[in-house]
Every structure is written in structure tokens, then in C-alpha cells.
Design an enzyme around this catalytic site. Structure first.
Site, PDB file in Angstrom:
ATOM      1  N   GLY A  98      19.087   8.269 -34.478  1.00 16.62           N
ATOM      2  CA  GLY A  98      18.687   9.125 -33.310  1.00 16.62           C
ATOM      3  C   GLY A  98      19.042   8.841 -32.538  1.00 16.62           C
ATOM      4  CB  ALA A  99      21.165   6.315 -30.977  1.00 17.27           C
ATOM      5  N   GLY A 125       0.998  -0.855  -0.096  1.00 19.37           N
ATOM      6  CA  GLY A 125       0.028   0.297  -0.395  1.00 19.37           C
ATOM      7  C   GLY A 125       0.786   1.452   0.637  1.00 19.37           C
ATOM      8  N   GLY A 126       0.553   2.192   0.855  1.00 17.00           N
ATOM      9  CA  GLY A 126       1.743   3.619   1.215  1.00 17.00           C
ATOM     10  C   GLY A 126       2.973   3.608   1.287  1.00 17.00           C
TER      11      GLY A 126
HETATM   12  C1  HXC Z   1      -2.626  -2.766  10.630  1.00 10.66           C
HETATM   13  C2  HXC Z   1      -1.206  -4.710  10.196  1.00 10.66           C
HETATM   14  C3  HXC Z   1      -1.597  -3.869   9.079  1.00 10.66           C
HETATM   15  C4  HXC Z   1      -2.208  -2.865   8.462  1.00 10.66           C
HETATM   16  C5  HXC Z   1       0.073  -5.633   9.460  1.00 10.66           C
HETATM   17  N1  HXC Z   1      -0.284  -5.939  10.504  1.00 10.66           N
HETATM   18  N2  HXC Z   1      -0.487  -5.087   8.564  1.00 10.66           N
HETATM   19  N3  HXC Z   1      -1.957  -3.859  11.049  1.00 10.66           N
HETATM   20  N4  HXC Z   1      -2.798  -2.419   9.816  1.00 10.66           N
HETATM   21  N5  HXC Z   1      -1.918  -3.044   7.484  1.00 10.66           N
HETATM   22  C6  HXC Z   1      -0.089  -6.105  11.732  1.00 10.66           C
HETATM   23  C7  HXC Z   1      -0.636  -7.780  11.771  1.00 10.66           C
HETATM   24  O1  HXC Z   1      -1.982  -7.711  12.056  1.00 10.66           O
HETATM   25  C8  HXC Z   1       0.104  -8.614  13.099  1.00 10.66           C
HETATM   26  O2  HXC Z   1      -0.221  -8.734  14.006  1.00 10.66           O
HETATM   27  C9  HXC Z   1       1.289  -7.239  12.559  1.00 10.66           C
HETATM   28  O3  HXC Z   1       1.502  -6.495  11.951  1.00 10.66           O
HETATM   29  C10 HXC Z   1       2.598  -8.187  11.410  1.00 10.66           C
HETATM   30  O4  HXC Z   1       2.083  -8.829  10.421  1.00 10.66           O
HETATM   31  P1  HXC Z   1       2.439 -10.246   9.515  1.00 10.66           P
HETATM   32  O5  HXC Z   1       0.727  -9.835   8.735  1.00 10.66           O
HETATM   33  O6  HXC Z   1       2.184 -11.682  10.706  1.00 10.66           O
HETATM   34  O7  HXC Z   1       3.490 -10.370   9.008  1.00 10.66           O
HETATM   35  P2  HXC Z   1       3.689 -11.012   7.803  1.00 10.66           P
HETATM   36  O8  HXC Z   1       3.010 -12.508   7.470  1.00 10.66           O
HETATM   37  O9  HXC Z   1       4.923 -10.823   7.148  1.00 10.66           O
HETATM   38  O10 HXC Z   1       3.377 -10.059   6.728  1.00 10.66           O
HETATM   39  C11 HXC Z   1       3.043  -8.780   6.281  1.00 10.66           C
HETATM   40  C12 HXC Z   1       2.534  -8.136   5.262  1.00 10.66           C
HETATM   41  C13 HXC Z   1       1.159  -8.128   5.746  1.00 10.66           C
HETATM   42  C14 HXC Z   1       2.535  -8.298   4.002  1.00 10.66           C
HETATM   43  C15 HXC Z   1       2.308  -6.586   5.512  1.00 10.66           C
HETATM   44  O11 HXC Z   1       0.866  -8.150   7.018  1.00 10.66           O
HETATM   45  C16 HXC Z   1      -0.063  -8.014   4.675  1.00 10.66           C
HETATM   46  O12 HXC Z   1      -0.050  -7.470   3.850  1.00 10.66           O
HETATM   47  N6  HXC Z   1      -0.867  -6.541   5.714  1.00 10.66           N
HETATM   48  C17 HXC Z   1      -2.160  -5.764   5.190  1.00 10.66           C
HETATM   49  C18 HXC Z   1      -1.481  -4.823   3.332  1.00 10.66           C
HETATM   50  C19 HXC Z   1      -2.338  -4.219   3.102  1.00 10.66           C
HETATM   51  O13 HXC Z   1      -3.115  -4.717   2.667  1.00 10.66           O
HETATM   52  N7  HXC Z   1      -2.162  -2.688   3.348  1.00 10.66           N
HETATM   53  C20 HXC Z   1      -3.696  -1.717   3.646  1.00 10.66           C
HETATM   54  C21 HXC Z   1      -3.140  -0.855   2.262  1.00 10.66           C
HETATM   55  S1  HXC Z   1      -3.525   0.484   1.670  1.00 10.66           S
HETATM   56  P3  HXC Z   1       0.267  -8.959  14.765  1.00 10.66           P
HETATM   57  O14 HXC Z   1      -1.008  -8.598  16.256  1.00 10.66           O
HETATM   58  O15 HXC Z   1      -0.380 -10.289  14.495  1.00 10.66           O
HETATM   59  O16 HXC Z   1       1.237  -9.342  15.088  1.00 10.66           O
HETATM   60  C22 HXC Z   1      -2.744   1.671   1.855  1.00 10.66           C
HETATM   61  C23 HXC Z   1      -3.204   3.034   1.414  1.00 10.66           C
HETATM   62  C24 HXC Z   1      -2.047   3.869   0.747  1.00 10.66           C
HETATM   63  O17 HXC Z   1      -1.624   1.877   2.115  1.00 10.66           O
HETATM   64  C25 HXC Z   1      -2.954   4.042  -0.787  1.00 10.66           C
HETATM   65  C26 HXC Z   1      -1.933   4.167  -1.522  1.00 10.66           C
HETATM   66  C27 HXC Z   1      -2.031   4.630  -2.529  1.00 10.66           C
END
Ligand code: HXC
Length: 510
Positions: free
Chosen positions: A405-406, A170-171
Site C-alpha cells: 500500500g505504501a 491556555g489560549g
Molecule cells: C493574569 C497573569 C496570567 C494570567 C501570568 N500572569 N498569567 N496575569 N492572567 N493568565 C502574571 C502573574 O500574575 C505574574 O504577575 C506575571 O504574569 C508573571 O507570571 P509568573 O507566574 O510569575 O511567571 P512564571 O512562574 O514564569 O509562570 C508563567 C505561567 C504561569 C506558567 C504562564 O503564570 C501560569 O500558569 N499562569 C496562568 C495560566 C493559565 O491558567 N491561564 C488561563 C488559561 S485559560 P506579577 O505581577 O506577579 O509579576 C485560557 C482560555 C483560552 O487561556 C481557552 C482556549 C481554548
């Protein structure tokens, strides 16, 4: 008084522990350092000054008010020095909600971005985070947009560097995407807009994190990342090296380091670098390494579009950006990837007043449907545009082929090149002899006549002299004197003044 001091130390100790010892241990088991350990390695010893250590999130949704609030809220921010020069830094703490961004977490980053702009110093983000904190909803999205806006305002004003050191989504990939350089760590860092689980749900595609957004994907295929390193320690030490090449801002002088390499150094081995056979490759990096101070060259995008080489070196202690066609890969041809890679590098150098040295050995643009369908016209135009708009000192040396052109694109005299040199082995023409004769003398079928025509063409055009006769080449130089020529030119151009006409901004073909 003693009691208050102890309280402060106790509160600091809690903050330093982030998400707790168990999560720190997991971080280490995955081969990753913690946010604070990373900052310690990146900055000069003892120079880090932290901000907002006690900031906590204010979210009450989804049971967040029931959980322990962790001081710092998942990001460590502050400033310090790299070899004595100020840099701002923020490091995502994966042990706290996966380093995800809350409203307060965003405010901490914004404060650092604003301070970096005021102080005119580079900003480095160390990313290990899952994007917007899901529990905070639009507050987190708003926070990201504010960070993005600052990324854009800082672009071209202060260097912005992102190091991806864990799974990022994401962000936490979009903010890096707006910075000048992205570096990754092999096997422990990933970048994707959405992770493998979301991909499976939406497209039914099964893919691992490494296949979706590992270092090999982004440094070789997508070119999102500029380089990858073996581990956290190597990545951070290399960032110190990179910072040493960069000015602190677009208004600052280039850093000047003591050099023990004579600017007038002669390199006799360069006289035999170009093989007699024009179709035989040679390694252009050998030329770069022999020209720069102490063979110190920091390559950018070393694994993508290897038919062109880009990177930073120094001449007489001052930074220079090098762009060079690489005859070892695809004969150094310009294709879409090479054009985009070099265009972005040229624009970075121009934004930060880094002179550009271009080594040319290019057989032309790559023909074919794959390139045309992929938009070669537009991508090639990016490089042409970047060189043409650049006002920094531009020194060009044609070592062998400069075809079609290069020739024009690669910082030619016509694009306001300041010093345009050619080695005696240079061949400057619309195309190679065989192709030229096949087109101009299409009706001729007699092999003897064709051989004669080819020889005639080679003698007339496949040398630097026709271009030199017209003044397109300032001088034909001896290869062994290349470093001395460049050093003298750079010294002459140190205070070069050239301005483009006023405009809101240009419209580079994106
Ligand atoms: C809250 C989060 C989180 C999130 C991870 N955690 N991402 N908490 N918000 N976005 C927490 C998990 O719940 C977990 O908590 C701990 O962090 C570790 O995460 P894991 O999943 O256990 O780790 P891992 O298996 O290594 O995976 C990492 C990851 C995955 C690939 C980043 O967590 C993931 O896919 N997270 C979500 C990503 C996502 O969709 N984010 C939103 C994007 S939208 P615990 O308590 O269990 O340890 C965005 C908007 C911006 O960003 C727009 C841009 C244009």
C-alpha cells in the site's frame, strides 16, 4: 509644536518600557529577549511599523482599576519586512501581566490578523504568555475565540507561523495550534493547556514544566511543535530563513531567489548512494541535499517520526516541498506518526501551491497491534488522502523499495503523479521476496525449491521494469541525473492546471 513632539516621544518611551526595567531585567536573566528586541531581530532593520502602542485595558475588576495602566497592554503589534517582503507580526510582552490576553489585547491581535488578510501577507506570532487574563474573565475568553476564528479563516490563505518563546498556557497554545507551523526555544519555552500547578491539583501528578510541555516533549513526542532552537536569536533568524521559502499568500507566486546552482548539475555520487544489499540503510537526506540548490534545506519536524523526512528546498531558485522515506530510521517504514507528519506537510504545500517532490524507499506500513490499536488505518489514510487531493505539481522518484500500500500512497502515478521516475535500483512489488514466497508457496517445504521461487520472484518483481512496462513509471532514470530531471519537470509544470470537483470541503479522515 516642539512640545507636542516631545510629548509624543515621552509617551512612546513609556510604552516601549512595557512592564518596567525590573521585569525586563528578569526576562533577560531567564535567557529571553523582550518582545521588541525579538521583533527587531525578526524584521529587516528599521522596517517595523507599530500599531496601537497606546492601547490600554479597560478592566475594573479585581483592583485592575487601581493599578497603573501599561500602554500597549501586553502585546506589540505591527508589520515590517523580511528580506524586503511584507510580514505582519505580534509579540507577546511577558513583562505586562505575563503577556496575558485582555479584551483590548485581543483587539490589537485581531486588527493585525485582519490587515494581514487584506494585504495577503504572512503573520508571525511570538508567544511568551499565560493565556486569558484571569481578571477579565469572559471578556478575555471572547477575545480568544475571535482570534481563533480569524486563525481558521486565514488557514490556507496566508502562512501563519507561531514561535513559542516562553511559558505558554491556555489560549496561547490553542491559537498557535491552529497555525501552520510552531517553533520552540529549548529550555525557556513551554506549552501546556494547563500548567504544572493545575495538573498537581487535578490529577495529583507531580511534573515539571519541562516534562509537561518543554521543547523536547513537543518536538519529539507530541509533534505539536515543528522544530526547536537553542535560543531566541537562532529561532528568529531561522524564521527569516523560513519566510524566504514561503509565498506571501495562496494567490501569490512562489518567491524566486537568484540561484547560482545549475539546474542541470550532474551528481555522479548518487549512482552509488543505494547499497547493493537491499537491507542496508543509507541516508535519504544526502539525496535531498545533493538535489536542492546550494544544499539549502529547511527541515520540518526533524525530531519526530524521523522515518520520514519533510521540508523545503529550492530548485532553480523556486521553493519545492520534499517528502522522503528515511531508510536510516525503522527502514523508512510508514507508521501512524510518519503518515500524519507527511500528510500535514503535503496539505500545506498544496494549499500554498508549492510543488512536491517525493523520494520513495518504503518497505510498507508497519504491522502490529500497537499500530493497529493506534489507528494506523486512519492515519495512513490521511497521507493517501493528502496526496490524492493535491493538485500541485507532483514528482516522484522511487530510489529502492516501493512495497504494498505504501507504493500507492507515496504519490504514485495512480494518485495523479505528474512525473513518476524510478532509479534502476527500484523494487516495486506487493512485498519483499521472502514474505511473498512464504505466502504464495506455503505448501513448499523443500529449501531448494523455495530458493528457486525466491529468485524467480526477485527477478520478476524486484525491479522497476514491470511497473515501467505498464506505464506506472514514466522512465527509469540514472541517479546522477535526478536534479536535472526534477528541474526540467518543474519548469514544464510551472503553470500546471488541475482542479478537483466543486465541494464545500472534503472530509479528510481526521
Ligand atoms: C493574569 C497573569 C496570567 C494570567 C501570568 N500572569 N498569567 N496575569 N492572567 N493568565 C502574571 C502573574 O500574575 C505574574 O504577575 C506575571 O504574569 C508573571 O507570571 P509568573 O507566574 O510569575 O511567571 P512564571 O512562574 O514564569 O509562570 C508563567 C505561567 C504561569 C506558567 C504562564 O503564570 C501560569 O500558569 N499562569 C496562568 C495560566 C493559565 O491558567 N491561564 C488561563 C488559561 S485559560 P506579577 O505581577 O506577579 O509579576 C485560557 C482560555 C483560552 O487561556 C481557552 C482556549 C481554548
Amino acid at each position: 509644536m516642539k512640545h507636542v513632539l516631545e510629548t509624543l516621544e515621552e509617551r512612546r518611551a513609556v510604552a516601549r518600557l512595557g512592564g518596567g526595567q525590573a521585569r525586563i531585567d528578569t526576562q533577560h536573566k531567564r535567557g529571553k529577549l523582550t518582545a521588541r528586541e525579538r521583533i527587531d531581530l525578526l524584521l529587516d532593520h528599521g522596517s517595523f511599523e507599530e500599531f496601537d502602542m497606546f492601547v490600554q485595558h479597560r478592566c475594573t475588576d479585581f483592583g485592575m482599576d487601581q493599578q497603573d495602566k501599561i500602554p500597549g497592554d501586553g502585546v506589540v503589534t505591527g508589520w515590517g519586512t523580511v528580506n524586503g517582503r511584507a510580514v505582519f507580526v505580534y509579540a507577546k510582552d511577558f513583562t505586562v501581566f505575563g503577556g496575558s490576553l485582555s479584551e483590548t489585547h485581543a483587539q490589537k491581535i485581531m486588527k493585525i490578523q485582519d490587515m494581514a488578510m487584506k494585504a495577503r501577507a504572512p503573520i508571525i506570532g511570538l508567544f511568551d504568555a499565560g493565556g486569558a487574563r484571569i481578571q477579565e474573565g469572559v471578556a478575555a475568553l471572547g477575545g480568544y475565540a475571535e482570534v481563533f476564528q480569524r486563525n481558521v479563516m486565514a488557514s490556507g490563505v496566508i502562512p501563519q507561523i507561531s514561535v513559542i518563546m516562553g511559558p505558554c498556557a491556555g489560549g496561547d497554545v490553542y491559537s498557535p495550534a491552529m497555525t501552520d507551523f510552531i517553533f520552540m526555544v529549548k529550555d525557556t519555552s513551554y506549552m501546556f493547556v494547563t500548567g504544572p500547578e493545575v495538573v498537581k491539583t487535578v490529577t495529583n501528578e507531580t511534573v515539571t514544566a519541562e516534562e509537561l510541555g518543554g521543547a523536547s516533549v513537543h518536538t519529539v513526542k507530541s509533534s505539536v511543535a515543528d522544530r526547536a532552537y537553542e535560543n531566541d536569536v537562532e529561532a528568529l533568524l531561522q524564521m527569516r530563513r523560513l519566510i524566504d521559502f514561503l509565498p506571501s499568500s495562496n494567490r501569490d507566486e512562489l518567491p524566486e531567489w537568484p540561484s547560482f546552482d545549475d539546474g542541470a548539475r550532474i551528481e555522479p555520487s548518487l549512482d552509488t548512494l543505494v547499497p547493493d544489499n537491499a537491507n542496508k540503510p543509507y541516508d535519504i537526506k544526502e539525496l535531498i541535499l545533493k538535489v536542492v540548490d546550494e544544499r539549502d534545506f529547511f527541515e520540518i519536524q526533524d525530531a519526530h517520526a524521523r522515518n520520514i523526512v519533510t521540508g523545503f528546498g529550492r530548485i532553480e531558485g523556486r521553493t519545492v516541498g520534499f517528502v522522503a522515506n528515511q531508510p536510516m530510521v525503522l527502514a523508512g517504514v510508514l507508521d501512524s506518526d510518519a503518515s500524519r507528519k507527511a500528510a500535514r506537510f503535503v496539505r500545506f504545500c498544496d494549499a500554498f501551491n508549492i510543488p512536491i517532490v517525493t523520494f520513495v524507499d518504503v518497505p510498507g506500513f508497519l504491522p502490529g497491534t500497537a499500530q493497529e490499536y493506534g489507528g494506523l488505518i486512519k492515519h495512513g489514510a490521511k497521507l493517501l488522502f493528502a496526496y490524492a487531493e493535491a493538485t500541485v505539481p507532483k514528482i516522484t522518484i522511487i530510489t529502492r523499495k516501493a512495497f504494498g500500500g505504501a507504493y500507492d500512497v507515496m504519490a504514485s502515478k495512480h494518485l495523479r503523479g505528474d512525473f513518476n521516475y524510478a532509479w534502476p535500483s527500484a523494487q516495486i512489488a506487493v512485498m519483499g521476496a521472502k514474505g511473498a514466497v512464504e505466502i504464495i508457496f506455503r505448501a513448499d517445504t523443500d529449501p531448494v525449491k523455495i530458493a528457486e521461487r525466491t529468485k524467480e520472484y526477485e527477478e520478476r518483481f524486484l525491479s522497476p521494469f514491470v511497473a515501467a512496462e505498464r506505464g506506472y513509471i514514466d522512465e527509469v532514470i540514472m541517479p546522477h541525473s535526478t536534479r536535472r530531471r526534477i528541474a526540467r519537470a518543474l519548469s514544464l509544470l510551472r503553470h500546471k492546471e488541475l482542479e478537483n470537483p466543486w465541494k464545500k470541503h472534503d472530509n479528510i479522515p481526521l
